[in-house]
Design a protein around this motif. Structure first.
Motif, short mmCIF file in Angstrom:
data_model
loop_
_atom_site.label_atom_id
_atom_site.label_comp_id
_atom_site.label_asym_id
_atom_site.label_seq_id
_atom_site.Cartn_x
_atom_site.Cartn_y
_atom_site.Cartn_z
N PHE A 12 86.18 -9.47 -59.94
CA PHE A 12 86.37 -11.02 -59.62
C PHE A 12 85.08 -11.68 -59.03
O PHE A 12 84.94 -11.90 -57.91
N PRO A 13 84.00 -11.89 -59.91
CA PRO A 13 82.81 -12.44 -59.44
C PRO A 13 82.60 -13.82 -58.86
O PRO A 13 82.07 -13.92 -57.91
N ARG A 14 83.72 -14.76 -59.49
CA ARG A 14 83.66 -16.10 -58.96
C ARG A 14 84.39 -16.16 -57.37
O ARG A 14 83.83 -16.53 -56.69
N LEU A 15 85.33 -15.04 -57.30
CA LEU A 15 85.83 -15.01 -55.99
C LEU A 15 84.88 -14.44 -54.96
O LEU A 15 84.91 -15.07 -53.67
N ALA A 16 84.35 -13.51 -55.47
CA ALA A 16 83.21 -12.85 -54.58
C ALA A 16 82.21 -13.86 -54.22
O ALA A 16 81.61 -13.66 -52.96
N VAL A 17 81.86 -14.76 -55.10
CA VAL A 17 80.77 -15.69 -54.84
C VAL A 17 81.17 -16.74 -53.76
O VAL A 17 80.62 -17.12 -52.70
N PHE A 18 82.51 -17.01 -53.92
CA PHE A 18 83.16 -18.04 -52.91
C PHE A 18 83.23 -17.33 -51.42
O PHE A 18 82.87 -17.93 -50.65
N ILE A 19 83.47 -16.08 -51.49
CA ILE A 19 83.77 -15.38 -50.05
C ILE A 19 82.12 -15.21 -49.72
O ILE A 19 81.79 -15.42 -48.34
N LEU A 20 81.13 -15.00 -50.34
CA LEU A 20 79.80 -14.82 -49.91
C LEU A 20 79.49 -16.35 -49.57
O LEU A 20 78.47 -16.25 -48.47
N TRP A 21 79.72 -17.13 -50.17
CA TRP A 21 79.26 -18.43 -49.86
C TRP A 21 79.88 -19.08 -48.28
O TRP A 21 79.05 -19.68 -47.84
N ILE A 22 80.93 -18.65 -48.11
CA ILE A 22 81.62 -18.79 -46.71
C ILE A 22 80.94 -18.06 -45.94
O ILE A 22 80.63 -18.48 -44.70
N ALA A 23 80.70 -16.50 -46.00
CA ALA A 23 80.10 -15.68 -44.99
C ALA A 23 78.61 -16.10 -44.91
O ALA A 23 78.17 -15.95 -43.73
N ARG A 24 78.10 -16.34 -45.88
CA ARG A 24 76.42 -16.52 -45.70
C ARG A 24 75.96 -17.54 -46.88
O ARG A 24 75.51 -17.21 -47.81
N PRO A 25 75.97 -18.75 -46.14
CA PRO A 25 75.68 -19.80 -47.37
C PRO A 25 74.11 -20.01 -47.55
O PRO A 25 73.80 -20.45 -48.74
N GLU A 26 73.41 -19.45 -46.76
CA GLU A 26 71.84 -19.51 -47.09
C GLU A 26 71.57 -18.64 -48.30
O GLU A 26 70.68 -18.94 -48.98
N ARG A 27 72.48 -17.63 -48.56
CA ARG A 27 72.12 -16.78 -49.63
C ARG A 27 72.57 -17.34 -50.91
O ARG A 27 71.84 -17.22 -51.93
N VAL A 28 73.89 -18.16 -51.13
CA VAL A 28 74.00 -18.83 -52.24
C VAL A 28 73.04 -19.86 -52.48
O VAL A 28 72.85 -20.32 -53.66
N ASP A 29 72.55 -20.70 -51.26
CA ASP A 29 71.76 -21.77 -51.47
C ASP A 29 70.36 -21.17 -52.00
O ASP A 29 69.69 -21.92 -52.60
N ALA A 30 69.95 -19.94 -51.73
CA ALA A 30 68.65 -19.46 -52.55
C ALA A 30 68.89 -19.25 -53.73
O ALA A 30 67.97 -19.12 -54.62
N ALA A 31 69.97 -18.85 -54.25
CA ALA A 31 70.37 -18.23 -55.61
C ALA A 31 70.56 -19.53 -56.56
O ALA A 31 70.15 -19.48 -57.66
N PHE A 32 71.10 -20.60 -55.72
CA PHE A 32 71.50 -21.70 -57.01
C PHE A 32 70.49 -23.01 -56.49
O PHE A 32 70.47 -23.10 -55.21
N SER A 33 70.03 -23.82 -57.47
CA SER A 33 69.23 -24.87 -56.81
C SER A 33 70.20 -25.97 -56.14
O SER A 33 69.45 -26.79 -55.64
#
Length: 91
Positions: A12-33
């Motif tokens: 479930f990649p999109r759900l995993a990104v959502f959980i990661l976004w909640i847990a560590r938003p700086e990592r998602v911010d680094a991956a997406f502009s």
């Protein structure tokens, strides 16, 4: 726990990104502009309704999401030789 999240992310990649976004938003911010791309991925995830499936315009959004995913894979494949320490492929 890390292996369990990796298996979950593969299924479930999109759900995993959502959980990661909640847990560590700086990592998602680094991956997406911008915050828009992960948000659109989560919206596409919510289009599916259990029991009803997809119908009508829902298929348009799924195809659009698939094309954007394929475009992202193609763009990342063209940039892989810019990774420090990676040798250029011979193919």
């Amino acid at each position: 726990m890390g292996c369990l999240f990796a298996i979950f992310g593969g299924l479930f990649p999109r759900l995993a990104v959502f959980i990661l976004w909640i847990a560590r938003p700086e990592r998602v911010d680094a991956a997406f502009s911008t915050w828009l791309w992960p948000l659109l991925g989560i919206i596409f995830l919510l289009l599916y309704t259990p029991g009803r499936g997809l119908s009508g315009w829902d298929w348009f959004w799924v195809v659009l999401a698939a094309l954007l995913d394929i475009g992202h894979w193609g763009a990342s494949a063209t940039q892989r030789n810019q990774i420090p320490g990676r040798r250029a492929s011979e193919a």
